[in-house]
Design an enzyme around this catalytic site. Sequence first.
Site, short mmCIF file in Angstrom:
data_model
loop_
_atom_site.label_atom_id
_atom_site.label_comp_id
_atom_site.label_asym_id
_atom_site.label_seq_id
_atom_site.Cartn_x
_atom_site.Cartn_y
_atom_site.Cartn_z
N THR A 103 0.87 -1.23 0.10
CA THR A 103 -0.03 0.08 -0.01
C THR A 103 0.77 1.21 -0.05
OG1 THR A 103 -1.73 -1.12 1.05
CG2 THR A 103 -1.67 1.27 1.21
N THR A 143 -4.39 -1.57 -4.31
CA THR A 143 -3.08 -1.86 -3.95
C THR A 143 -2.84 -3.46 -4.34
OG1 THR A 143 -2.45 -0.39 -2.24
CG2 THR A 143 -1.23 -2.16 -2.34
N ASN A 144 -3.91 -4.08 -3.96
CA ASN A 144 -3.88 -5.67 -4.27
C ASN A 144 -3.82 -6.08 -5.53
OD1 ASN A 144 -4.08 -5.50 -1.44
ND2 ASN A 144 -6.02 -6.03 -1.16
N THR A 189 36.33 -37.83 -12.64
CA THR A 189 35.10 -38.20 -11.46
C THR A 189 35.42 -38.11 -10.07
OG1 THR A 189 35.24 -40.40 -11.95
CG2 THR A 189 33.54 -39.34 -13.33
N SER A 320 46.93 -10.59 -5.54
CA SER A 320 47.42 -10.38 -4.40
C SER A 320 48.19 -9.14 -4.20
CB SER A 320 48.64 -11.80 -4.04
OG SER A 320 49.07 -11.82 -2.89
N SER A 321 47.88 -8.88 -2.73
CA SER A 321 48.92 -7.56 -2.42
C SER A 321 50.25 -8.03 -1.88
CB SER A 321 48.04 -7.00 -1.43
OG SER A 321 47.89 -7.66 0.04
N LYS A 326 50.70 -13.14 -8.93
CA LYS A 326 49.53 -14.10 -8.66
C LYS A 326 48.13 -13.26 -9.28
CE LYS A 326 47.46 -16.64 -5.03
NZ LYS A 326 45.97 -16.71 -5.38
#
Length: 474
Positions: A103, A143-144, A189, A320-321, A326
């Site tokens: 609503t 509203t519905n 697998t 990577s830091s 990487k």
Amino acid sequence: MKTDRQFRVEHDSIGERTLPRDVYYGVQSLRASENFHITGLTMHPEIVNSIAEIKKASAIANYEIGLLDKKVAGAIVEACGEIAAGKLHDAFIVDPIQGGAGTSLNMNANEVIANRAIELLGGEKGDYSLVNPNDHVNCGQSTNDVFPSAGKMAVLKLLIKAQIQLERLYDALTQKAAEFDDVIKMGRTQLQDAVPIRLGQEFRAYREAVRRDIARLERAQDEMRCLNLGGTAIGTGINADEMYLRQVVPTLSKVSGLRLVQAFDLIDATQNLDGFVAVSGAVKTCAVNLSKMCNDLRLLSSGPRCGLGEINLPPKQNGSSIMPGKVNPVIPEVVNQVAFNIMGNDLTITMAAEAGQLELNAFEPIIFWNLTHAVEFLTYAVNTLTDNCVSGITANRERCKAMVDGSVGVITALTPHLGYEAAANIAKEAIRTGASVEDLIVSKGVLDRPTLEKILDPYSMTTPGISAKELLER
């Protein structure tokens, strides 16, 4: 309405409230924004656009049957057109997650449209004697029926966009399947060596899963085309003119450009939200398939030297830091995370749809919040997966071949010729000694080299439907 230079005063059934004079929303929107500060965000723009299209179609239908005069209807139509074009969205101030079964959003739309229409007619915002949010903008509606119809339209629009991206991914996977069709590699697998497969076959399998997802999303779109608009409060159509009831959905189809139909049973369509659960299920299934594919891409590209390293993903950013050089599989990783989020959203949608009682489900706001974002996030994830990952994948052909040559998995292709027990013994000896399966078989005089090469032909081992007898007769 009372006004001064900076403020205006509006009232509803609860009482009076002061609002800034120039805002397009009204007293009911203000109360809702104060009551439901949950996400701190606003409604999805496609829901706002869709509710504007519904109000526009309703105004047109009500004018055509004589319930709105030309000036009022024209001003409402023009205001709705502006909103559907992306204007005035900042005036939709209610939180997406709200009590009241939607609503708050419906009244937010009614007030914004009314005030813009009043402005277009030369009046002052808040002078609802010119255009009334309930009597004019909401004429023949509740509203519905408005809120769920807007939710369905928004999801439908987003599904169409998602399908476009999935079709692009399908094409990219098709291209890679053809490009990698001659790359023989080991299949696995339970992460253990199995039997050879072609890399192109793996990518073709990914493509087929996406093809099924596209078909599911197409069916999901049909779920969203069926609206309860015209049913008003509980599906009985109370306060809706019979001619309006017949005209509003066809008019909405023209206004929105979407193929929409009115539900056969408006009471059922107002009570039950299983269509949203079905759509969410299709989106979740797609997310599962994409996440599984991304798991594979991360495994196949692991390394570059100490993993499988059978494919290369396009490098997109430093990984990577602290570790120089990487590069991480960031695109598959983000798709995985989107998939996890979609799966969680699906559970929320399922619970909310189940929680409805009697003639209405009050929990549509949380369904729409989760479903619109699930479809939208899926669309973005597929887009980046296609452009920033799949299209740039390359095969490490030498690595794939070396792993096949060094594996005992090819022994499976020899089982029809040697018998299971003899083949198992050779496999165990190959693992124990490090010798190749081929060399052991030839050295033991079990098969000669030409026969062995025919049996272990890469395409023969990876093409279904070829019997051992047919293979030797070729």
